[in-house]
Design an enzyme around this catalytic site. Structure first.
Site, PDB file in Angstrom:
ATOM      1  N   THR A  41       3.190   3.410   5.757  1.00 12.48           N
ATOM      2  CA  THR A  41       1.760   3.068   5.757  1.00 12.48           C
ATOM      3  C   THR A  41       1.024   4.118   6.578  1.00 12.48           C
ATOM      4  OG1 THR A  41       0.090   1.576   6.687  1.00 12.48           O
ATOM      5  CG2 THR A  41       2.279   1.372   7.603  1.00 12.48           C
TER       6      THR A  41
ATOM      7  N   ASP B 125      -1.527   3.582   8.313  1.00 14.10           N
ATOM      8  CA  ASP B 125      -2.241   2.965   9.439  1.00 14.10           C
ATOM      9  C   ASP B 125      -1.498   3.031  10.775  1.00 14.10           C
ATOM     10  OD1 ASP B 125      -4.126   2.306   7.565  1.00 14.10           O
ATOM     11  OD2 ASP B 125      -3.353   0.291   7.252  1.00 14.10           O
TER      12      ASP B 125
ATOM     13  N   ASP C 101       4.335  -4.406   6.576  1.00  8.97           N
ATOM     14  CA  ASP C 101       4.883  -5.674   7.087  1.00  8.97           C
ATOM     15  C   ASP C 101       4.911  -6.784   6.031  1.00  8.97           C
ATOM     16  OD1 ASP C 101       2.178  -5.884   7.138  1.00  8.97           O
ATOM     17  OD2 ASP C 101       2.010  -6.237   9.293  1.00  8.97           O
ATOM     18  N   GLY C 102       3.998  -6.759   5.066  1.00  8.68           N
ATOM     19  CA  GLY C 102       4.041  -7.739   3.980  1.00  8.68           C
ATOM     20  C   GLY C 102       5.323  -7.599   3.167  1.00  8.68           C
TER      21      GLY C 102
ATOM     22  N   GLN D  16      -7.697   9.323   2.022  1.00  6.25           N
ATOM     23  CA  GLN D  16      -6.811   9.369   3.192  1.00  6.25           C
ATOM     24  C   GLN D  16      -5.373   8.981   2.849  1.00  6.25           C
ATOM     25  OE1 GLN D  16      -9.107   7.523   6.788  1.00  6.25           O
ATOM     26  NE2 GLN D  16     -10.168   6.951   4.928  1.00  6.25           N
TER      27      GLN D  16
ATOM     28  N   GLY E  18      -7.550   2.195   8.613  1.00  2.00           N
ATOM     29  CA  GLY E  18      -6.730   1.734   9.739  1.00  2.00           C
ATOM     30  C   GLY E  18      -6.655   0.225   9.853  1.00  2.00           C
ATOM     31  N   ARG E  19      -7.255  -0.481   8.861  1.00  3.30           N
ATOM     32  CA  ARG E  19      -7.295  -1.952   8.914  1.00  3.30           C
ATOM     33  C   ARG E  19      -7.778  -2.407  10.289  1.00  3.30           C
ATOM     34  NH1 ARG E  19      -1.987  -4.085   5.772  1.00  3.30           N
ATOM     35  NH2 ARG E  19      -0.941  -2.607   7.118  1.00  3.30           N
TER      36      ARG E  19
ATOM     37  N   GLY F   7     -12.381  16.682  17.505  1.00  4.90           N
ATOM     38  CA  GLY F   7     -13.428  16.883  18.508  1.00  4.90           C
ATOM     39  C   GLY F   7     -14.653  16.014  18.300  1.00  4.90           C
TER      40      GLY F   7
ATOM     41  N   ARG G  11      19.680  10.551  -2.365  1.00  2.00           N
ATOM     42  CA  ARG G  11      20.646  11.625  -2.079  1.00  2.00           C
ATOM     43  C   ARG G  11      21.709  11.165  -1.076  1.00  2.00           C
ATOM     44  NH1 ARG G  11      17.504  17.143  -3.046  1.00  2.00           N
ATOM     45  NH2 ARG G  11      17.294  16.787  -5.293  1.00  2.00           N
TER      46      ARG G  11
ATOM     47  N   SER H  34     -25.221  18.934  16.893  1.00  2.40           N
ATOM     48  CA  SER H  34     -24.789  17.956  15.893  1.00  2.40           C
ATOM     49  C   SER H  34     -23.800  17.015  16.548  1.00  2.40           C
ATOM     50  CB  SER H  34     -24.109  18.654  14.725  1.00  2.40           C
ATOM     51  OG  SER H  34     -22.904  19.249  15.174  1.00  2.40           O
TER      52      SER H  34
ATOM     53  N   ARG I 298       1.527  -5.157  -5.868  1.00  2.00           N
ATOM     54  CA  ARG I 298       1.514  -6.396  -5.106  1.00  2.00           C
ATOM     55  C   ARG I 298       1.960  -7.475  -6.089  1.00  2.00           C
ATOM     56  NH1 ARG I 298      -2.521  -3.513  -1.914  1.00  2.00           N
ATOM     57  NH2 ARG I 298      -1.465  -3.293   0.083  1.00  2.00           N
ATOM     58  N   CYS I 299       2.741  -8.439  -5.645  1.00  2.00           N
ATOM     59  CA  CYS I 299       3.359  -9.389  -6.578  1.00  2.00           C
ATOM     60  C   CYS I 299       3.301 -10.802  -6.023  1.00  2.00           C
ATOM     61  CB  CYS I 299       4.810  -8.958  -6.813  1.00  2.00           C
ATOM     62  SG  CYS I 299       5.757 -10.151  -7.752  1.00  2.00           S
TER      63      CYS I 299
ATOM     64  N   HIS J  45     -10.127   6.195   0.079  1.00  2.00           N
ATOM     65  CA  HIS J  45      -8.745   6.330  -0.380  1.00  2.00           C
ATOM     66  C   HIS J  45      -8.199   7.742  -0.377  1.00  2.00           C
ATOM     67  CE1 HIS J  45      -9.226   2.148  -1.478  1.00  2.00           C
ATOM     68  NE2 HIS J  45      -7.905   2.115  -1.506  1.00  2.00           N
TER      69      HIS J  45
ATOM     70  N   GLY K 265       0.835  -1.210   0.000  1.00  2.00           N
ATOM     71  CA  GLY K 265       0.000   0.000   0.000  1.00  2.00           C
ATOM     72  C   GLY K 265       0.866   1.255   0.000  1.00  2.00           C
TER      73      GLY K 265
HETATM   74  P1  ADP Z   1       2.304  -4.182   2.738  1.00  2.00           P
HETATM   75  O1  ADP Z   1       3.787  -4.150   2.532  1.00  2.00           O
HETATM   76  O2  ADP Z   1       1.673  -2.843   2.567  1.00  2.00           O
HETATM   77  O3  ADP Z   1       1.934  -4.901   4.027  1.00  2.00           O
HETATM   78  P2  ADP Z   1       1.409  -6.553   1.174  1.00  2.00           P
HETATM   79  O4  ADP Z   1       1.060  -7.367   2.380  1.00  2.00           O
HETATM   80  O5  ADP Z   1       0.455  -6.535   0.055  1.00  2.00           O
HETATM   81  O6  ADP Z   1       1.675  -5.013   1.512  1.00  2.00           O
HETATM   82  O7  ADP Z   1       2.821  -7.083   0.639  1.00  2.00           O
HETATM   83  C1  ADP Z   1       3.449  -6.479  -0.482  1.00  2.00           C
HETATM   84  C2  ADP Z   1       4.172  -7.527  -1.278  1.00  2.00           C
HETATM   85  O8  ADP Z   1       5.207  -8.138  -0.481  1.00  2.00           O
HETATM   86  C3  ADP Z   1       3.341  -8.708  -1.750  1.00  2.00           C
HETATM   87  O9  ADP Z   1       2.584  -8.420  -2.910  1.00  2.00           O
HETATM   88  C4  ADP Z   1       4.401  -9.753  -2.051  1.00  2.00           C
HETATM   89  O10 ADP Z   1       5.032  -9.507  -3.283  1.00  2.00           O
HETATM   90  C5  ADP Z   1       5.418  -9.478  -0.926  1.00  2.00           C
HETATM   91  N1  ADP Z   1       5.168 -10.405   0.174  1.00  2.00           N
HETATM   92  C6  ADP Z   1       4.274 -10.303   1.182  1.00  2.00           C
HETATM   93  N2  ADP Z   1       4.292 -11.396   1.982  1.00  2.00           N
HETATM   94  C7  ADP Z   1       5.221 -12.232   1.453  1.00  2.00           C
HETATM   95  C8  ADP Z   1       5.709 -13.546   1.783  1.00  2.00           C
HETATM   96  N3  ADP Z   1       5.221 -14.227   2.838  1.00  2.00           N
HETATM   97  N4  ADP Z   1       6.662 -14.085   0.999  1.00  2.00           N
HETATM   98  C9  ADP Z   1       7.156 -13.422  -0.064  1.00  2.00           C
HETATM   99  N5  ADP Z   1       6.735 -12.192  -0.446  1.00  2.00           N
HETATM  100  C10 ADP Z   1       5.789 -11.607   0.293  1.00  2.00           C
END
Ligand code: ADP
Length: 328
Positions: free
Chosen positions: A130, A132, A107-108, A260, A175-176, A190, A29, A220, A76-77, A258, A15
Site C-alpha cells: 500500500t 499509505d 490490512d483488509g 500517486q 494517505g487515508r 520543501g 521465482r 510562493s 474487492r470481493c 490516483h 488497493g
Molecule cells: P486492503 O487490503 O487494501 O486494505 P480492502 O479493505 O478493500 O483492501 O480488503 C480487500 C478484500 O479483502 C475485501 O474486498 C474482501 O474480499 C477481503 N476482506 C476484507 N475484510 C474482510 C473480512 N473482515 N472478512 C473477510 N474478507 C475480508
C-alpha cells in the site's frame, strides 16, 4: 524435515501499489528456486472464488519488475466476507492442489486471509502492499517510496508555476487517515506547511504561518494537506478560508489523486519487494503461518498478522520536528 507445502498460491488484493509486480515475481521465482509449484490467483479473493488460476514458472514473470500495478489484477470481493464465499474459495484452492497462500495487500486483505486460516487452517503469509505506509510491523510498505517520489516530482513542478505567479498552492496527497506521505513528501519537496491528521494545530496557526511567510519575502508557498487531515475543512474549503482571511494570497488547489498509486516502482520498492517475496516463501516452507513480512532497521522481520492488522503505524516524531524547523 521436508515441507508439506507443495504448491503456493500468490495474489494481490485491495488497493494496488507500485512494487506489487516485483513481489509477485519474487514469490514465483523463489518457488521455482525451491522447487515448489506456484499458481497465480487473479483478481484477489474474487478470482479465488471463481477458480481464476494460472500456474506460473520463473519465465511467467519476465519483464515485470519495472511495471506499476499488478499483472494478477486486484479486486474487492464482498462474497469472501461470507462463510459461503470462503467455503467455495477453499474448494477451488483444494481442487487446484494449492496448499498455502502469499497475500500481497493491505490490512483488509490480511483480515480476510486470517479469518480463512481460522476456518480452514490454510497457511498464509502477508506482504504489505500500500502506498499509505499505514501498516504496523514494518517501517516501509511496498509502494510508499515510489509514491513519495511521484509526489515530490509533482510538487517540484507545481512550485515552478507557483513561484512564477506568486501563488499559494494547497496540494492534497493520499494517505487515508495517516500523514506519512504528506510529512515525508512535504519535507522532501520543501513545503511551507504540512497538514497531517496526527498533528492538528488549528487554522489560526496556518494563517499565522502564511502571514509570516509573506512578510519574510517568500514569493510562493506550497502547503501539503493529507487527505485525512483533521482541520475540519477539505482542501477546497481551506482555500476559501485562507482567501477570506488573507486576501493578499492568490490561492490554487491541486489534488494529486490516483497518479500517486501508479508508475514504475522505485529501486527501493523493487529491492524491498524482492526481499519480502523470498522471506514469505521461506517462512511458509518452514511451516510458519499467520505472519506478515516487514522491514525494520533494514532487516526483514515477521509480525503476527493480527498485530499487523490491529496495530497503528506511528508517525516519525523526529521527522515532525525536522518539518517544524524546516518550515520556519
Ligand atoms: P486492503 O487490503 O487494501 O486494505 P480492502 O479493505 O478493500 O483492501 O480488503 C480487500 C478484500 O479483502 C475485501 O474486498 C474482501 O474480499 C477481503 N476482506 C476484507 N475484510 C474482510 C473480512 N473482515 N472478512 C473477510 N474478507 C475480508
Amino acid at each position: 524435515m521436508a515441507s508439506t507445502i507443495k504448491k503456493i498460491g500468490v495474489f494481490t488484493s485491495g488497493g494496488d501499489s507500485p512494487g506489487m509486480n516485483a513481489a509477485i515475481r519474487s514469490v514465483v521465482r523463489t518457488c521455482a528456486y525451491m522447487k515448489v509449484d506456484c499458481v497465480g490467483i487473479f483478481r484477489g479473493y474474487q478470482g479465488m472464488i471463481e477458480g481464476d488460476f494460472k500456474p506460473m514458472d520463473a519465465r511467467s514473470v519476465n519483464n515485470i519488475i519495472n511495471k506499476g500495478g499488478t499483472i494478477l489484477k486486484s479486486a474487492r470481493c464482498d462474497d469472501f466476507r461470507t462463510p459461503e464465499g470462503r467455503k467455495i474459495a477453499y474448494e477451488q484452492l483444494k481442487a487446484e492442489g494449492i496448499d498455502a497462500l502469499v497475500v500481497i495487500g493491505g490490512d483488509g486483505s490480511f483480515t480476510g486471509a486470517m479469518i480463512f486460516n481460522r476456518e480452514y487452517g490454510f497457511p498464509m503469509i502477508g506482504i504489505p502492499g500500500t502506498i499509505d505506509n499505514d501498516i504496523f510491523g514494518t517501517s516501509f510498505t511496498l509502494g510508499f517510496d515510489t509514491a513519495l517520489n511521484t509526489v515530490v516530482d509533482c510538487i517540484d513542478k507545481i512550485r515552478d508555476t507557483a513561484s512564477s505567479h506568486n501563488r499559494l498552492f494547497f496540494v492534497e496527497v493520499m494517505g487515508r487517515d495517516v500523514g506519512h506521505i504528506a510529512l515525508n513528501a512535504g519535507v522532501g519537496a520543501g513545503a511551507e506547511e504540512i497538514l497531517i491528521p496526527e498533528e492538528d494545530r488549528g487554522l489560526d496557526r496556518l494563517l499565522e504561518s502564511l502571514k509570516r511567510s509573506k512578510q519574510s519575502g517568500k514569493s510562493s508557498s506550497i502547503v501539503i494537506v493529507a487527505e485525512g487531515d483533521k482541520t475540519g475543512k477539505n482542501v477546497f474549503e481551506l482555500k476559501e478560508y485562507v482567501e477570506e482571511h488573507l486576501p493578499i494570497y492568490d490561492v490554487r488547489v491541486s489534488v494529486l489523486g490516483h497518479m500517486q498509486r501508479g508508475g514504475a516502482p522505485s529501486c527501493y520498492d523493487r529491492v524491498l519487494a524482492s526481499r519480502m517475496g523470498v522471506k514469505a516463501v521461506e517462512a511458509l516452507l518452514e511451516g510458519r503461518t499467520n505472519l506478515m513480512v516487514g522491514v525494520r532497521d533494514n532487516k526483514l522481520i515477521l509480525t503476527p498478522i493480527d498485530k499487523a492488522i490491529k496495530g497503528t503505524s506511528k508517525m516519525d516524531k523526529e521527522l515532525i520536528r525536522v518539518s517544524e524547523i524546516m518550515t520556519t
